[in-house]
Design a protein around this motif. Structure first.
Motif, PDB file in Angstrom:
ATOM      1  N   ASN A  83      36.072-112.863  50.764  1.00 57.43           N
ATOM      2  CA  ASN A  83      37.767-111.960  50.903  1.00 57.43           C
ATOM      3  C   ASN A  83      37.585-110.786  51.094  1.00 57.43           C
ATOM      4  N   VAL A  84      36.244-110.213  52.231  1.00 58.66           N
ATOM      5  CA  VAL A  84      36.421-108.978  52.452  1.00 58.66           C
ATOM      6  C   VAL A  84      37.705-108.196  53.243  1.00 58.66           C
ATOM      7  N   TYR A  85      38.132-109.580  53.952  1.00 59.14           N
ATOM      8  CA  TYR A  85      39.237-109.888  55.115  1.00 59.14           C
ATOM      9  C   TYR A  85      39.877-108.742  54.038  1.00 59.14           C
ATOM     10  N   ILE A  86      40.315-109.299  52.585  1.00 64.66           N
ATOM     11  CA  ILE A  86      41.563-108.659  51.569  1.00 64.66           C
ATOM     12  C   ILE A  86      41.098-107.305  51.726  1.00 64.66           C
ATOM     13  N   ARG A  87      40.046-107.318  50.989  1.00 68.34           N
ATOM     14  CA  ARG A  87      39.508-106.021  50.523  1.00 68.34           C
ATOM     15  C   ARG A  87      39.224-105.236  51.481  1.00 68.34           C
ATOM     16  N   LEU A 127      35.786-114.651  59.625  1.00 66.73           N
ATOM     17  CA  LEU A 127      35.962-113.929  58.052  1.00 66.73           C
ATOM     18  C   LEU A 127      37.700-113.911  57.676  1.00 66.73           C
ATOM     19  N   LYS A 128      38.748-113.668  58.456  1.00 69.56           N
ATOM     20  CA  LYS A 128      40.357-113.700  58.338  1.00 69.56           C
ATOM     21  C   LYS A 128      39.836-115.958  57.759  1.00 69.56           C
ATOM     22  N   TRP A 129      39.950-116.173  58.289  1.00 72.18           N
ATOM     23  CA  TRP A 129      40.307-117.788  58.521  1.00 72.18           C
ATOM     24  C   TRP A 129      39.764-117.787  57.169  1.00 72.18           C
ATOM     25  N   THR A 130      38.367-117.395  56.915  1.00 78.58           N
ATOM     26  CA  THR A 130      37.309-117.624  55.247  1.00 78.58           C
ATOM     27  C   THR A 130      38.695-117.296  53.731  1.00 78.58           C
ATOM     28  N   SER A 131      39.125-116.119  54.731  1.00 76.18           N
ATOM     29  CA  SER A 131      39.984-115.789  53.312  1.00 76.18           C
ATOM     30  C   SER A 131      41.332-116.238  53.214  1.00 76.18           C
ATOM     31  N   GLU A 132      41.672-116.892  53.706  1.00 77.01           N
ATOM     32  CA  GLU A 132      42.892-118.057  54.196  1.00 77.01           C
ATOM     33  C   GLU A 132      42.939-119.367  53.152  1.00 77.01           C
ATOM     34  N   ILE A 133      41.538-119.760  52.853  1.00 75.06           N
ATOM     35  CA  ILE A 133      41.257-121.223  52.763  1.00 75.06           C
ATOM     36  C   ILE A 133      41.447-120.924  50.969  1.00 75.06           C
ATOM     37  N   LEU A 173      29.313-116.359  50.480  1.00 70.98           N
ATOM     38  CA  LEU A 173      30.175-116.853  51.060  1.00 70.98           C
ATOM     39  C   LEU A 173      30.758-117.314  50.233  1.00 70.98           C
ATOM     40  N   LEU A 174      32.361-117.572  49.340  1.00 64.90           N
ATOM     41  CA  LEU A 174      33.335-118.205  48.361  1.00 64.90           C
ATOM     42  C   LEU A 174      31.988-118.590  46.943  1.00 64.90           C
ATOM     43  N   GLY A 175      31.127-117.036  47.141  1.00 65.58           N
ATOM     44  CA  GLY A 175      29.950-117.687  46.119  1.00 65.58           C
ATOM     45  C   GLY A 175      29.027-118.303  46.286  1.00 65.58           C
ATOM     46  N   GLU A 176      28.353-118.600  47.185  1.00 67.15           N
ATOM     47  CA  GLU A 176      27.473-119.498  48.245  1.00 67.15           C
ATOM     48  C   GLU A 176      26.842-118.387  48.784  1.00 67.15           C
TER      49      GLU A 176
END
Ligand code: HEM
Ligand code: HEM
Ligand SMILES: [Fe+2]
Lengths: 144, 462
Positions: free
Chosen positions: A80-84, A127-133, A67-70
């Motif tokens: 970024n799965v929300y975007i994918r 996951l949507k919120w995370t994709s907007e960081i 999640l964010l590379g970690e």
């Protein structure tokens, strides 16, 4: 090491240097925490997002995914799965919901977590919120 | 039973070392399971999903290294302080508490679904679970903090009431840092960015901060004992190494703040300071080789000297070289969270912390068992295990690096291919990694066997 460089000089560098850099680090961390709101959009952390993070943690998703590379490197990046998934919460929910209990023969498998509808919504919102960081433009492409 | 320790209380180190080796075997077993899951995706699914095996693998690693550090401290602190341990009883009680808590945690991971474990242990009250390396139930985290506190009290009282050598001071500083930073494992805010930011205060500031103090202190102790070099010389090296470690490593934390939502100024700061992090590791290598070359005596325990020099070399390669490889932001942008990270994590943990624990065990165990060094035959077996484990770890690292480079190329360049498709193309590397891992396991079995090899005892030559 040379005679001119004494043990007490070495000790002073250790204690002085450490204390100095601890203070610099604390100051920078303080500054970072001040600046975070504009990058993490915390105003969008709803109750559902909070629930999603909890479900994320209590099912140990990080044990297979990054999640964010970690995290772990066994399964796709999810920051970024929300975007994918074409900006679709429904697609995320459908994917999680549809995992076969006994896995997919011969393929790396994701467990069936039997999440409730509310938990699934939370996860998708999280996951949507995370994709907007603001992650300084990481990952390099949609594949994560 | 006969023993050659100077202070009887040093003997409490023995159960700690034995437990460490036992848990080490478990760690590698689950490493192999994951190695197979990487190539046969459905291996042991759904009985042992990958994430469960991974928790067991990494948590056993951390717990057995802690057993090793605690044992090392119980062994060397009294000898340095020139007095008995403050309370051997407390040390033994904490040993059992820690062991039972550790084993229960692992059994919990294996036999209870993680979500149920979270519920059973009241994760709702103070949610701390489900983050990488910090998967332990909150109650276990509290237990770890309590054990660490009792341990610090015991060691601290011993040092305060005895001779205060530089080795003891640095070791104690490192151990206090370890315990204090652990407290950040209890901080788990709802905001993921803050969570990640402070998660690194445990993980990075441990392995690239305070643990380096522990590593350097144990190394210095072993070098003093095996080379007979003057303390003045050793102490100066020790201070310079730990100064370099903290001066580079604290701001070096910034190399984890590139892409997790933290501001971009961390890219130059984290890059510059973490680029200096290999320096203390390189000095550690020079330290070990220099002291051994200028030795005043030939210690009969050749295996220990080999472990000490090996630690210097592989810590520098794994942490220094492999760390540097991906530490600058423009590189890390592509390698972040790939098999490159796994390659580095393996060699760094093995080279630095696994090997230093095996070094002190190699030195202390024979003495606790009544001889200055093991028989030539037992040492030969131990040295075989050194080469088997170390060479196979080098290969694990090389194969993962190969996998990582190809992964970055296929997945991160241009449009990129989907993750799962890329993984299929890395199979050959994963197979080779698993084969190397099997040889590592054989090396570990040889290592355990070396404790049971008889033969004429070697006596001191000086
Ligand atoms: C003493 C030896 C070993 C040490 C110190 C060690 C350490 C570690 C560490 C620190 C991680 C977490 C990596 C990260 O997050 O970057 C890890 C994960 C892992 N280890 Fe090991 N390990 C050892 C041996 C092995 C062996 C022998 C194998 C298998 C053949 C193995 C297979 C794995 C796998 C598959 C993962 C998971 C990687 C992922 O997340 O996808 N390890 N190990
Ligand atoms: C003995 C010391 C060290 C150990 C045990 C160690 C271990 C690790 C581990 C286990 C990870 C993976 C963390 C995760 O799961 O996310 C990691 C990441 C990393 N390490 Fe180290 N490390 C050490 C020293 C260093 C040094 C000296 C450098 C730099 C010169 C370095 C640079 C990095 C970087 C840049 C990452 C992030 C990788 C990514 O973006 O995915 N490490 N380290
Ligand atoms: Fe780091």
């Amino acid at each position: 090491m040379s005679e001119k460089f004494t043990k007490s000089m070495a000790r002073n560098i250790f204690f002085g240097g450490s204390v100095f850099f601890i203070l610099v680090f604390l100051a920078l961390s303080f500054d970072t925490v001040q600046r975070l709101p504009e990058r993490d959009h915390r105003e969008n952390i709803t109750e559902s997002v909070v629930l999603g993070k909890k479900v994320w943690e209590e099912n140990n998703c990080i044990g297979c995914h990054t999640l964010l590379g970690e995290g772990a490197y066994f399964a796709p990046e999810l920051g970024n799965v929300y975007i994918r998934f074409g900006n679709s919460k429904e697609a995320i929910k459908a994917f999680i919901k549809s995992r076969p209990k006994n896995g997919i023969p011969g393929r790396r498998s994701m467990p069936q977590f039997n999440l409730t509808e509310e938990e699934l919504d939370g996860m998708a919102d999280f996951l949507k919120w995370t994709s907007e960081i603001n992650t300084a433009n990481w990952p390099p492409n949609i594949q994560g | 039973m006969t023993t050659l320790v100077k202070y009887q209380s040093q003997l409490v180190a023995k159960p700690y070392f034995i437990a460490a080796i036992g848990l080490f075997i478990g760690q590698i077993l689950f490493g192999l399971i994951m190695g197979l899951q990487y190539v046969w995706g459905d291996f042991l699914f759904p009985e042992i999903p990958f994430n469960v095996a991974r928790m067991v693998h990494t948590n056993l690693l951390i717990v057995w290294l802690l057993f090793g550090f605690f044992g090392a401290a119980y062994y060397l602190v009294p000898e340095e302080a020139e007095r008995e341990l403050h309370s051997p009883k407390l040390a033994l009680a904490l040993f059992w508490i820690f062991l039972v808590a550790g084993v229960l945690t692992i059994l919990g991971y294996l036999f209870v679904p993680y979500a149920t474990l979270a519920e059973m242990t009241g994760n709702d009250l103070l949610p701390t679970m489900g983050r990488e390396f910090l998967e332990q139930p909150t109650i276990i985290k509290i237990g770890i903090a309590a054990v660490a506190l009792g341990f610090l009290y015991n060691i601290g009282m011993t040092i305060l009431g005895g001779r205060k050598t530089v080795v003891n001071i640095i070791l104690l500083t490192g151990l206090i840092g370890l315990a204090v930073l652990w407290l950040f494992s209890f901080y788990n805010p709802e905001n993921l960015v803050l969570d990640k930011m402070f998660w690194w205060w445990v993980v990075h500031l441990w392995v690239e901060g305070v643990w380096e103090l522990i590593l350097a202190a144990i190394m210095a102790f072993v070098l003093i004992k095996t080379t007979g070099i003057d303390r003045e010389v050793i102490d100066k090296w020790l201070y310079v190494i730990v100064a370099a470690a903290l001066i580079s490593g604290i701001l070096g934390t910034g190399h984890h703040y590139y892409f997790i939502g933290t501001p971009e100024y961390w890219q130059p700061i984290g890059g510059i300071f973490s680029a200096m992090e290999p320096i203390p590791f390189f000095m550690m290598t020079l330290f070990a080789f220099n002291m051994v070359n200028r030795r005043r005596r030939d210690h009969p325990n050749k295996a220990t000297v080999l472990w000490a020099m090996g630690t210097g070399v592989l810590a520098f390669l794994g942490a220094g070289v492999w760390g540097f490889m991906h530490t600058l932001a423009p590189v890390n942008y592509y390698t972040h969270g790939t098999q490159i990270t796994a390659a580095h994590g393996h060699m760094a943990f093995y080279g630095a912390y696994v090997m230093i624990v095996l070094t002190i065990i190699s030195y202390a165990m024979p003495i606790m068992r009544g001889r200055e060094a093991n028989s030539k035959k037992a040492q030969a077996v131990e040295m075989w295990s050194f080469w088997l484990m170390s060479v196979s770890m080098v290969f694990i690292t090389l194969f993962l690096t190969g996998a990582g480079i190809l992964q970055v190329w296929l997945q991160r360049m241009g449009e990129g291919l989907p993750f799962m498709q890329v993984q299929d193309q890395l199979q050959i590397f994963y197979w080779l990694r698993t084969i190397s891992g099997t040889i590592f396991m054989i090396g570990l079995i040889v290592y355990v066997w070396s404790f049971f090899v008889k033969g004429d005892d070697v006596v001191a030559t000086d």
